[in-house]
Write an enzyme that holds these catalytic residues in place. Structure first.
Site, mmCIF file in Angstrom:
data_model
loop_
_atom_site.group_PDB
_atom_site.id
_atom_site.type_symbol
_atom_site.label_atom_id
_atom_site.label_comp_id
_atom_site.label_asym_id
_atom_site.label_seq_id
_atom_site.Cartn_x
_atom_site.Cartn_y
_atom_site.Cartn_z
ATOM 1 N N ASP A 142 -7.115 -0.111 0.714
ATOM 2 C CA ASP A 142 -5.837 0.480 1.116
ATOM 3 C C ASP A 142 -5.983 1.950 1.469
ATOM 4 O OD1 ASP A 142 -4.708 -1.982 0.660
ATOM 5 O OD2 ASP A 142 -3.753 -1.408 -1.224
ATOM 6 N N SER A 176 0.798 -1.219 0.000
ATOM 7 C CA SER A 176 0.000 0.000 0.000
ATOM 8 C C SER A 176 0.829 1.266 0.000
ATOM 9 C CB SER A 176 -0.967 0.007 1.188
ATOM 10 O OG SER A 176 -1.759 -1.140 1.198
ATOM 11 N N SER A 177 1.987 1.236 -0.639
ATOM 12 C CA SER A 177 2.816 2.435 -0.675
ATOM 13 C C SER A 177 2.112 3.579 -1.383
ATOM 14 C CB SER A 177 4.156 2.145 -1.346
ATOM 15 O OG SER A 177 3.966 1.661 -2.667
ATOM 16 N N SER A 178 1.343 3.295 -2.432
ATOM 17 C CA SER A 178 0.652 4.367 -3.149
ATOM 18 C C SER A 178 -0.444 4.980 -2.281
ATOM 19 C CB SER A 178 0.069 3.856 -4.464
ATOM 20 O OG SER A 178 -0.839 2.790 -4.244
#
Length: 106
Positions: free
Chosen positions: A85, A39-41
């Site tokens: 997310d 879930s970096s974005s």
């Protein structure tokens, strides 16, 4: 390019009727590996949204902003993602679990 998530978040917030009164200068740092499926974005989108909201004096509405972040990712960046997310990044608290019904966003 990760900068598109920043641009996309500004676009989605403005298009969604969030009054972004002024810009801000900032530095982005994190330890979530880009592209690792962690879930970096969404983390970046919601961090940017919080910065825009704080700089503009806009109250935080987690579910609304999560939807805007999903729109930024789907439409601006072109990644067909769900809402989970973004919701956890918008509403999560350290040391707590969050039960999300992704159908109703409750």
């Amino acid at each position: 390019d990760w900068a598109e998530y920043v641009r996309g978040m500004a676009w989605a917030m403005l298009a969604g009727g969030v009054p972004l009164a002024r810009g801000w200068d900032g530095v982005v740092a994190g330890d979530v590996p880009v592209g690792a499926g962690l879930s970096s974005s969404a983390a970046l989108e919601l961090a940017v949204a919080r910065a825009f909201a704080a700089a503009s004096g806009v109250p935080w509405e987690a579910t609304r902003v999560a939807r805007l972040a999903q729109r930024a990712e789907n439409v601006w960046v072109g990644v067909n993602s769900g809402i989970m997310d973004q919701l956890i990044s918008a509403e999560g608290q350290a040391g707590h679990a969050l039960l999300i019904d992704c159908r109703s966003l409750a």
